[in-house]
Design a protein around this motif. Structure first.
Motif, PDB file in Angstrom:
ATOM      1  N   ARG A  90       0.744  -1.123   0.093  1.00  0.00           N
ATOM      2  CA  ARG A  90      -0.002  -0.220   0.025  1.00  0.00           C
ATOM      3  C   ARG A  90       1.104   1.178   0.086  1.00  0.00           C
ATOM      4  NH1 ARG A  90      -3.703  -0.813   4.972  1.00  0.00           N
ATOM      5  NH2 ARG A  90      -1.699  -1.897   5.675  1.00  0.00           N
ATOM      6  N   TRP A  91       0.417   2.248  -0.752  1.00  0.00           N
ATOM      7  CA  TRP A  91       1.176   3.475  -0.984  1.00  0.00           C
ATOM      8  C   TRP A  91       0.263   4.695  -1.035  1.00  0.00           C
ATOM      9  CZ3 TRP A  91       0.503   6.599  -5.367  1.00  0.00           C
ATOM     10  CH2 TRP A  91       1.263   7.534  -5.215  1.00  0.00           C
ATOM     11  N   SER A  92       0.827   5.606  -0.592  1.00  0.00           N
ATOM     12  CA  SER A  92      -0.080   7.208  -0.630  1.00  0.00           C
ATOM     13  C   SER A  92       0.980   8.210  -0.758  1.00  0.00           C
ATOM     14  CB  SER A  92      -1.013   7.202   0.318  1.00  0.00           C
ATOM     15  OG  SER A  92      -1.716   8.555   0.300  1.00  0.00           O
ATOM     16  N   THR A  93       0.381   9.407  -1.054  1.00  0.00           N
ATOM     17  CA  THR A  93       1.375  10.617  -0.982  1.00  0.00           C
ATOM     18  C   THR A  93       1.202  11.270   0.236  1.00  0.00           C
ATOM     19  OG1 THR A  93      -0.049  11.928  -2.026  1.00  0.00           O
ATOM     20  CG2 THR A  93       1.345  11.095  -3.401  1.00  0.00           C
ATOM     21  N   SER A  94       0.087  10.794   1.144  1.00  0.00           N
ATOM     22  CA  SER A  94      -0.155  11.485   2.471  1.00  0.00           C
ATOM     23  C   SER A  94      -0.925  10.379   3.148  1.00  0.00           C
ATOM     24  CB  SER A  94      -0.684  12.713   2.166  1.00  0.00           C
ATOM     25  OG  SER A  94      -1.485  13.173   3.394  1.00  0.00           O
ATOM     26  N   ILE A 100      -3.378   3.111  -1.661  1.00  0.00           N
ATOM     27  CA  ILE A 100      -3.535   2.231  -2.943  1.00  0.00           C
ATOM     28  C   ILE A 100      -2.432   1.113  -3.175  1.00  0.00           C
ATOM     29  CG2 ILE A 100      -5.096   3.877  -4.348  1.00  0.00           C
ATOM     30  CD1 ILE A 100      -2.387   4.051  -6.163  1.00  0.00           C
ATOM     31  N   ILE A 101      -3.084   0.028  -3.662  1.00  0.00           N
ATOM     32  CA  ILE A 101      -1.725  -1.026  -4.112  1.00  0.00           C
ATOM     33  C   ILE A 101      -1.613  -0.579  -5.541  1.00  0.00           C
ATOM     34  CG2 ILE A 101      -1.162  -3.240  -4.566  1.00  0.00           C
ATOM     35  CD1 ILE A 101      -2.682  -3.975  -2.008  1.00  0.00           C
ATOM     36  N   PRO A 102      -0.633   0.304  -5.957  1.00  0.00           N
ATOM     37  CA  PRO A 102      -0.316   0.558  -7.454  1.00  0.00           C
ATOM     38  C   PRO A 102      -0.390  -0.733  -8.426  1.00  0.00           C
ATOM     39  CG  PRO A 102       1.246   1.712  -5.915  1.00  0.00           C
ATOM     40  CD  PRO A 102       0.620   0.486  -5.083  1.00  0.00           C
ATOM     41  N   GLY A 103      -1.128  -0.376  -9.420  1.00  0.00           N
ATOM     42  CA  GLY A 103      -1.536  -1.340 -10.373  1.00  0.00           C
ATOM     43  C   GLY A 103      -2.880  -2.193 -10.057  1.00  0.00           C
ATOM     44  N   GLU A 104      -3.337  -2.120  -8.849  1.00  0.00           N
ATOM     45  CA  GLU A 104      -4.352  -2.772  -8.504  1.00  0.00           C
ATOM     46  C   GLU A 104      -5.621  -1.718  -8.326  1.00  0.00           C
ATOM     47  OE1 GLU A 104      -4.209  -5.440  -5.587  1.00  0.00           O
ATOM     48  OE2 GLU A 104      -2.313  -6.420  -6.224  1.00  0.00           O
ATOM     49  N   SER A 105      -6.450  -1.030  -9.330  1.00  0.00           N
ATOM     50  CA  SER A 105      -7.261  -0.448  -9.240  1.00  0.00           C
ATOM     51  C   SER A 105      -8.583  -0.602  -8.512  1.00  0.00           C
ATOM     52  CB  SER A 105      -8.086   0.061 -10.681  1.00  0.00           C
ATOM     53  OG  SER A 105      -8.225  -1.045 -11.337  1.00  0.00           O
ATOM     54  N   SER A 106      -8.664  -1.905  -8.127  1.00  0.00           N
ATOM     55  CA  SER A 106      -9.964  -2.556  -7.475  1.00  0.00           C
ATOM     56  C   SER A 106      -9.647  -2.400  -5.933  1.00  0.00           C
ATOM     57  CB  SER A 106     -10.427  -3.668  -8.035  1.00  0.00           C
ATOM     58  OG  SER A 106      -9.436  -4.603  -7.780  1.00  0.00           O
TER      59      SER A 106
END
Length: 113
Positions: A90-94, A100-106
């Motif tokens: 999981r990643w975010s800018t804040s 989100i988990i980049p690459g997993e839009s769902s």
């Protein structure tokens, strides 16, 4: 261990440096750090946010092994974001923006505590 501060001369966080620090909920990796070793935060079960201030930090192996709550907070385009993409983290800018988990839009999860 709940808080850590670093000298600006420190360049690397070694392998398993903070493993099993159950009191830690947030961790800031300053821009002066160039490398974070494998399993540096292994089993920090209460770790929620790891802030990567630098854009080009080398991240080795499974840095967040057994850290189910952890979200990496880093700039878009950083090596930390790329690390999340490669490892399904999981990643975010804040911490105030949904992780989100980049690459997993769902798969979208809130990173707020």
């Amino acid at each position: 261990l709940k808080n850590v501060s670093f000298s600006s001369e420190l360049k690397k966080i070694n392998t398993r440096a903070f493993s099993y620090c159950e009191g830690m909920t947030e961790f800031v990796i300053p821009a002066s750090i160039e490398e974070v070793g494998d399993r540096a935060f292994d089993s920090c079960i209460n770790l929620e946010h790891v802030y990567f201030e630098g854009m080009n930090i080398v991240i080795a192996g499974d840095v967040l092994a057994n850290c189910e709550k952890a979200v990496i907070i880093a700039a878009d385009g950083s090596t930390a974001k790329a690390y999340c993409e490669e490892n399904g983290l999981r990643w975010s800018t804040s911490k105030d923006i949904e992780a989100i988990i980049p690459g997993e839009s769902s798969q979208v999860e809130s990173s707020a505590a």
